[in-house]
Design a protein around this motif. Structure first.
Motif, PDB file in Angstrom:
ATOM      1  N   HIS A  93      29.409  47.666  33.208  1.00  0.00           N
ATOM      2  CA  HIS A  93      28.527  48.250  34.221  1.00  0.00           C
ATOM      3  C   HIS A  93      28.493  47.434  35.514  1.00  0.00           C
ATOM      4  CE1 HIS A  93      26.018  45.114  32.509  1.00  0.00           C
ATOM      5  NE2 HIS A  93      25.279  45.182  33.605  1.00  0.00           N
ATOM      6  N   ILE A  94      28.924  46.176  35.464  1.00  0.00           N
ATOM      7  CA  ILE A  94      28.860  45.309  36.642  1.00  0.00           C
ATOM      8  C   ILE A  94      29.960  45.725  37.620  1.00  0.00           C
ATOM      9  CG2 ILE A  94      28.979  42.940  37.526  1.00  0.00           C
ATOM     10  CD1 ILE A  94      28.209  42.005  34.647  1.00  0.00           C
ATOM     11  N   PRO A  95      29.593  46.084  38.851  1.00  0.00           N
ATOM     12  CA  PRO A  95      30.620  46.448  39.822  1.00  0.00           C
ATOM     13  C   PRO A  95      31.518  45.247  40.138  1.00  0.00           C
ATOM     14  CG  PRO A  95      28.428  47.057  40.614  1.00  0.00           C
ATOM     15  CD  PRO A  95      28.248  46.221  39.389  1.00  0.00           C
ATOM     16  N   ILE A  96      32.808  45.512  40.255  1.00  0.00           N
ATOM     17  CA  ILE A  96      33.769  44.465  40.581  1.00  0.00           C
ATOM     18  C   ILE A  96      34.535  44.860  41.833  1.00  0.00           C
ATOM     19  CG2 ILE A  96      35.813  43.187  39.842  1.00  0.00           C
ATOM     20  CD1 ILE A  96      34.850  43.465  36.967  1.00  0.00           C
ATOM     21  N   VAL A  97      34.433  44.002  42.833  1.00  0.00           N
ATOM     22  CA  VAL A  97      35.196  44.161  44.064  1.00  0.00           C
ATOM     23  C   VAL A  97      36.303  43.129  44.035  1.00  0.00           C
ATOM     24  CG1 VAL A  97      35.146  43.966  46.585  1.00  0.00           C
ATOM     25  CG2 VAL A  97      33.203  45.010  45.368  1.00  0.00           C
ATOM     26  N   VAL A  98      37.540  43.605  44.029  1.00  0.00           N
ATOM     27  CA  VAL A  98      38.667  42.684  44.116  1.00  0.00           C
ATOM     28  C   VAL A  98      38.744  42.228  45.571  1.00  0.00           C
ATOM     29  CG1 VAL A  98      41.170  42.456  43.938  1.00  0.00           C
ATOM     30  CG2 VAL A  98      39.902  43.725  42.190  1.00  0.00           C
ATOM     31  N   LEU A  99      38.678  40.920  45.777  1.00  0.00           N
ATOM     32  CA  LEU A  99      38.752  40.307  47.104  1.00  0.00           C
ATOM     33  C   LEU A  99      39.866  39.277  47.031  1.00  0.00           C
ATOM     34  CD1 LEU A  99      37.470  40.095  49.939  1.00  0.00           C
ATOM     35  CD2 LEU A  99      35.946  38.344  49.011  1.00  0.00           C
ATOM     36  N   THR A 100      41.024  39.627  47.552  1.00  0.00           N
ATOM     37  CA  THR A 100      42.222  38.832  47.330  1.00  0.00           C
ATOM     38  C   THR A 100      43.112  38.819  48.562  1.00  0.00           C
ATOM     39  OG1 THR A 100      44.069  38.560  45.774  1.00  0.00           O
ATOM     40  CG2 THR A 100      43.478  40.815  46.366  1.00  0.00           C
ATOM     41  N   THR A 101      44.038  37.895  48.601  1.00  0.00           N
ATOM     42  CA  THR A 101      44.981  37.841  49.730  1.00  0.00           C
ATOM     43  C   THR A 101      46.044  38.928  49.631  1.00  0.00           C
ATOM     44  OG1 THR A 101      46.324  36.220  48.551  1.00  0.00           O
ATOM     45  CG2 THR A 101      44.697  35.366  50.136  1.00  0.00           C
ATOM     46  N   SER A 102      46.224  39.484  48.465  1.00  0.00           N
ATOM     47  CA  SER A 102      47.266  40.484  48.249  1.00  0.00           C
ATOM     48  C   SER A 102      46.941  41.804  48.942  1.00  0.00           C
ATOM     49  CB  SER A 102      47.447  40.750  46.750  1.00  0.00           C
ATOM     50  OG  SER A 102      48.370  41.798  46.543  1.00  0.00           O
ATOM     51  N   ASP A 103      47.985  42.422  49.454  1.00  0.00           N
ATOM     52  CA  ASP A 103      47.866  43.805  49.912  1.00  0.00           C
ATOM     53  C   ASP A 103      48.995  44.641  49.290  1.00  0.00           C
ATOM     54  OD1 ASP A 103      50.053  42.934  51.349  1.00  0.00           O
ATOM     55  OD2 ASP A 103      49.239  43.452  53.311  1.00  0.00           O
ATOM     56  N   ALA A 104      49.535  44.125  48.185  1.00  0.00           N
ATOM     57  CA  ALA A 104      50.641  44.790  47.500  1.00  0.00           C
ATOM     58  C   ALA A 104      50.166  46.085  46.845  1.00  0.00           C
ATOM     59  CB  ALA A 104      51.239  43.862  46.440  1.00  0.00           C
ATOM     60  N   LYS A 105      50.923  47.132  47.034  1.00  0.00           N
ATOM     61  CA  LYS A 105      50.593  48.447  46.477  1.00  0.00           C
ATOM     62  C   LYS A 105      50.372  48.363  44.966  1.00  0.00           C
ATOM     63  CE  LYS A 105      52.208  53.192  46.349  1.00  0.00           C
ATOM     64  NZ  LYS A 105      53.202  53.867  45.583  1.00  0.00           N
ATOM     65  N   ASP A 106      51.204  47.605  44.268  1.00  0.00           N
ATOM     66  CA  ASP A 106      51.078  47.468  42.815  1.00  0.00           C
ATOM     67  C   ASP A 106      49.751  46.808  42.434  1.00  0.00           C
ATOM     68  OD1 ASP A 106      52.213  47.732  40.129  1.00  0.00           O
ATOM     69  OD2 ASP A 106      52.275  45.529  40.167  1.00  0.00           O
ATOM     70  N   ASP A 107      49.333  45.774  43.182  1.00  0.00           N
ATOM     71  CA  ASP A 107      48.048  45.122  42.892  1.00  0.00           C
ATOM     72  C   ASP A 107      46.880  46.079  43.124  1.00  0.00           C
ATOM     73  OD1 ASP A 107      48.983  42.669  42.023  1.00  0.00           O
ATOM     74  OD2 ASP A 107      48.935  41.770  44.020  1.00  0.00           O
ATOM     75  N   ILE A 108      46.961  46.866  44.176  1.00  0.00           N
ATOM     76  CA  ILE A 108      45.893  47.830  44.486  1.00  0.00           C
ATOM     77  C   ILE A 108      45.800  48.868  43.365  1.00  0.00           C
ATOM     78  CG2 ILE A 108      45.134  49.624  46.099  1.00  0.00           C
ATOM     79  CD1 ILE A 108      46.627  47.919  48.308  1.00  0.00           C
ATOM     80  N   GLU A 109      46.930  49.473  43.024  1.00  0.00           N
ATOM     81  CA  GLU A 109      46.934  50.503  41.986  1.00  0.00           C
ATOM     82  C   GLU A 109      46.486  49.953  40.637  1.00  0.00           C
ATOM     83  OE1 GLU A 109      50.903  52.085  42.064  1.00  0.00           O
ATOM     84  OE2 GLU A 109      50.509  53.275  43.861  1.00  0.00           O
ATOM     85  N   THR A 110      47.011  48.789  40.265  1.00  0.00           N
ATOM     86  CA  THR A 110      46.658  48.185  38.984  1.00  0.00           C
ATOM     87  C   THR A 110      45.171  47.849  38.935  1.00  0.00           C
ATOM     88  OG1 THR A 110      48.885  47.309  38.704  1.00  0.00           O
ATOM     89  CG2 THR A 110      47.151  46.266  37.409  1.00  0.00           C
ATOM     90  N   SER A 111      44.632  47.340  40.026  1.00  0.00           N
ATOM     91  CA  SER A 111      43.206  46.991  40.063  1.00  0.00           C
ATOM     92  C   SER A 111      42.332  48.221  39.827  1.00  0.00           C
ATOM     93  CB  SER A 111      42.851  46.338  41.399  1.00  0.00           C
ATOM     94  OG  SER A 111      43.491  45.088  41.524  1.00  0.00           O
TER      95      SER A 111
END
Length: 152
Positions: A93-111
């Motif tokens: 239930h805890i919201p998770i915001v990925v805050l990372t240096t990556s802007d890779a499409k694969d990282d976005i989709e996987t997240s």
């Protein structure tokens, strides 16, 4: 809607970079001085924090209302930690915001596939980081209604 939150908020910032942790904390405190920022240094540390294990055994902290999660960390990276948290009924239930240096499409989709609620590429300047943290606080604590989960 006001810029200032009317209550303290608890955010868990998970990042292995000490400078990034410091800057993000300062950016949040600029806009939300009542905010409480806890830290974890990697995915293992994050899970121990949530489960009150390891160095957090017997700790007197509450679960965070929001997790800011870096992806690239030692021991257990953010991708693995995200999957584990979202698979656990005690924490999903805890919201998770990925805050990372990556802007890779694969990282976005996987997240997103693994349950991230948002994906933000870390801004290059403190001014922009300040704007981003203000928006995060506004959205997660003034706009949306989050699930209030009772401990099991």
């Amino acid at each position: 809607m006001t810029d200032q939150l009317q209550r303290p908020i608890h955010i868990l910032l998970v990042d292995d970079d000490e400078d990034d942790r410091y800057l993000t904390k300062e950016a949040f405190h600029q806009h939300y001085p009542l905010s409480r920022i806890s830290f974890a240094e990697d995915g293992e540390d994050l899970l121990e924090f949530l489960r009150y294990e390891g160095r957090y055994s017997g700790a007197d902290h509450t679960l965070p209302e929001l997790i800011l999660l870096d992806l690239n960390m030692p021991r257990k990276d953010g991708r693995e930690a995200l999957r584990e948290i979202k698979a656990d009924n005690s924490f999903r239930h805890i919201p998770i915001v990925v805050l990372t240096t990556s802007d890779a499409k694969d990282d976005i989709e996987t997240s997103y596939f693994n349950g991230a609620n948002s994906f933000i590429t870390k801004p290059p300047t403190f001014q922009r980081l300040s704007e981003v943290t203000k928006a995060i606080g506004q959205y997660w604590f003034n706009v949306v209604t989050v699930c209030e989960h009772e401990a099991e």
